[in-house]
Scaffold this active site. Structure first.
Site, PDB file in Angstrom:
ATOM      1  N   MET A   1       0.830  -1.215   0.000  1.00  0.00           N
ATOM      2  CA  MET A   1       0.000   0.000   0.000  1.00  0.00           C
ATOM      3  C   MET A   1       0.861   1.261   0.000  1.00  0.00           C
ATOM      4  O   MET A   1       0.664   2.160  -0.812  1.00  0.00           O
ATOM      5  CB  MET A   1      -0.938  -0.012   1.209  1.00  0.00           C
ATOM      6  CG  MET A   1      -1.887   1.158   1.248  1.00  0.00           C
ATOM      7  SD  MET A   1      -3.256   0.931   2.384  1.00  0.00           S
ATOM      8  CE  MET A   1      -2.415   0.997   3.961  1.00  0.00           C
ATOM      9  N   LEU A   2       1.829   1.345   0.909  1.00  0.00           N
ATOM     10  CA  LEU A   2       2.693   2.525   0.950  1.00  0.00           C
ATOM     11  C   LEU A   2       3.694   2.509  -0.201  1.00  0.00           C
ATOM     12  O   LEU A   2       3.908   3.530  -0.864  1.00  0.00           O
ATOM     13  CB  LEU A   2       3.449   2.576   2.287  1.00  0.00           C
ATOM     14  CG  LEU A   2       4.512   3.681   2.386  1.00  0.00           C
ATOM     15  CD1 LEU A   2       3.903   5.062   2.241  1.00  0.00           C
ATOM     16  CD2 LEU A   2       5.282   3.567   3.703  1.00  0.00           C
TER      17      LEU A   2
ATOM     18  N   ASP B   1      14.037 -10.548  -1.720  1.00  0.00           N
ATOM     19  CA  ASP B   1      13.531 -11.141  -0.479  1.00  0.00           C
ATOM     20  C   ASP B   1      14.422 -10.636   0.644  1.00  0.00           C
ATOM     21  O   ASP B   1      15.626 -10.941   0.677  1.00  0.00           O
ATOM     22  CB  ASP B   1      13.583 -12.676  -0.572  1.00  0.00           C
ATOM     23  CG  ASP B   1      13.020 -13.330   0.692  1.00  0.00           C
ATOM     24  OD1 ASP B   1      12.747 -12.608   1.685  1.00  0.00           O
ATOM     25  OD2 ASP B   1      12.877 -14.564   0.679  1.00  0.00           O
TER      26      ASP B   1
ATOM     27  N   TYR C   1       2.862  -8.107  16.823  1.00  0.00           N
ATOM     28  CA  TYR C   1       3.293  -7.261  15.699  1.00  0.00           C
ATOM     29  C   TYR C   1       4.168  -6.112  16.213  1.00  0.00           C
ATOM     30  O   TYR C   1       5.256  -5.849  15.673  1.00  0.00           O
ATOM     31  CB  TYR C   1       2.056  -6.728  14.977  1.00  0.00           C
ATOM     32  CG  TYR C   1       2.310  -5.648  13.960  1.00  0.00           C
ATOM     33  CD1 TYR C   1       2.907  -5.935  12.730  1.00  0.00           C
ATOM     34  CD2 TYR C   1       1.945  -4.319  14.211  1.00  0.00           C
ATOM     35  CE1 TYR C   1       3.122  -4.931  11.791  1.00  0.00           C
ATOM     36  CE2 TYR C   1       2.157  -3.317  13.282  1.00  0.00           C
ATOM     37  CZ  TYR C   1       2.745  -3.621  12.077  1.00  0.00           C
ATOM     38  OH  TYR C   1       2.964  -2.613  11.153  1.00  0.00           O
TER      39      TYR C   1
ATOM     40  N   LYS D   1       8.118  -5.249  15.304  1.00  0.00           N
ATOM     41  CA  LYS D   1       8.510  -3.977  14.682  1.00  0.00           C
ATOM     42  C   LYS D   1       9.507  -3.233  15.582  1.00  0.00           C
ATOM     43  O   LYS D   1      10.437  -2.589  15.086  1.00  0.00           O
ATOM     44  CB  LYS D   1       7.283  -3.110  14.400  1.00  0.00           C
ATOM     45  CG  LYS D   1       6.349  -3.665  13.335  1.00  0.00           C
ATOM     46  CD  LYS D   1       6.962  -3.705  11.939  1.00  0.00           C
ATOM     47  CE  LYS D   1       7.133  -2.330  11.339  1.00  0.00           C
ATOM     48  NZ  LYS D   1       7.633  -2.433   9.919  1.00  0.00           N
TER      49      LYS D   1
END
Ligand SMILES: NC(=O)c1ccc[n+]([C@@H]2O[C@H](COP(=O)([O-])OP(=O)(O)OC[C@H]3O[C@@H](n4cnc5c(N)ncnc54)[C@H](OP(=O)(O)O)[C@@H]3O)[C@@H](O)[C@H]2O)c1
Length: 285
Positions: free
Chosen positions: A11-12, A36, A123, A127
């Protein structure tokens, strides 16, 4: 300036490639399977010749990560570190995308960039580990935290609201989580400006200004569609249980921008108004 956007099909990443090209930069976009980030040789080949590499590649399935943390960690922490190591070896600079999910989320005032990280979700943990790892691997790194993203090239809340509006008379949205809806195009523009200005490396908060709840966002989307905002009703978090805990207040402070002589991203409501014709062609008022 020669840019490489990794995760360019997301999306970004999709908007970032377009925005950078529009600003006159030489830009390559790569995603799986061409690159990858788990594979050091693939990273080394990809970053060759790039002055700036933006890592938009991530495991972004927030709820799935609760039961799949090892895979999320592999991409968001080990993959980020692997790419950062390749960027450092090639002498380039890195922009690492991160998230408001790294903060504790129990505050009442915007979180400064140097607040201790205290993620509540799997998540968020992966991150946060990615942030730490890229700083360790590449000293020329901007860690750019963003939040509540929406854009024309991915699943997002404004699109969900527009779909629900066509299906039901009214629908509930959570009113006790507060954050900053952020348009991918404004974020892309902000990333370009940070790098173009040679702004200091470190942790940056790049979210649209102001703050609102998911319910506030849903009402604003209805307004943009020329529909009655009261069709979105407020509900508490408890009424819509999800596997991953969400921060209740994850508004990110923007002090770095002024300190570097840069304008922060515009207010979220203005962003949504500019985004609406792009998100809902022919439907926005
Ligand atoms: N979306 C939000 O609301 C939000 C909020 C805060 C921060 N962020 C952060 O912003 C960044 C961009 O988010 P986004 O929503 O644009 O993500 P996205 O749409 O999920 O795009 C991520 C891209 O990365 C690719 N990818 C996954 N594993 C890879 C690997 N090993 N090597 C190379 N590419 C790989 C994905 O490919 P596949 O689809 O094939 O897996 C996908 O094309 C991420 O760092 C995310 O954590 C997002």
């Amino acid at each position: 300036m020669r840019w490489l956007v990794v995760g360019a099909a997301g999306m970004l990443g999709t908007d970032l490639v377009e925005v950078l090209a529009g600003r006159g930069h030489e830009v390559r976009g790569m995603d799986l399977p061409a690159v990858d980030i788990l594979d050091p040789a693939s990273c080394a080949a990809a970053v060759a010749g790039a002055d700036v590499v933006v890592n938009c590649a991530a495991y972004t399935a927030v709820d799935a990560a609760e039961t799949d943390e090892a895979r999320a960690f592999a991409v968001n922490a080990v993959g980020a570190a692997t790419l950062a190591r390749a960027v450092d070896a090639a002498g380039g600079a890195l922009v690492q995308l991160s998230t408001d999910y790294v903060v504790a989320g129990d505050g009442t005032v915007p979180w400064p960039a140097d607040a201790p990280v205290a993620p509540a979700s799997a998540y968020g943990r992966t991150k946060a580990a990615g942030e730490w790892a890229v700083r360790a691997e590449c000293p020329r790194t901007w860690v750019v935290r963003t939040a509540w993203l929406y854009g024309a090239h991915g699943r997002n809340i404004p699109s969900t609201v527009a779909r629900l509006a066509g299906e039901r008379e009214s629908f509930g949205f959570v009113a006790d989580q507060v954050g900053q809806p952020t348009w991918t195009v404004d974020l892309a523009d902000g990333i370009a400006r940070i790098v173009e200005a040679g702004a200091p490396y470190g942790t940056w908060h790049a979210t649209n200004g102001g703050e609102t709840s998911w319910h506030g966002l849903a009402q604003a989307v209805l307004e943009e569609l020329g529909l009655d905002p009261a069709r979105a009703t407020p509900i508490p978090t408890d009424a819509y249980p999800l596997p991953a805990p969400r921060p209740a207040y994850s508004v990110l402070a923007h002090d770095m921008w002024g300190a570097a002589g840069l304008e922060p991203l515009p207010h979220w409501r203005d962003a949504l108004h500019r985004a609406a014709p792009v998100l809902f062609p022919g439907r926005a008022r």
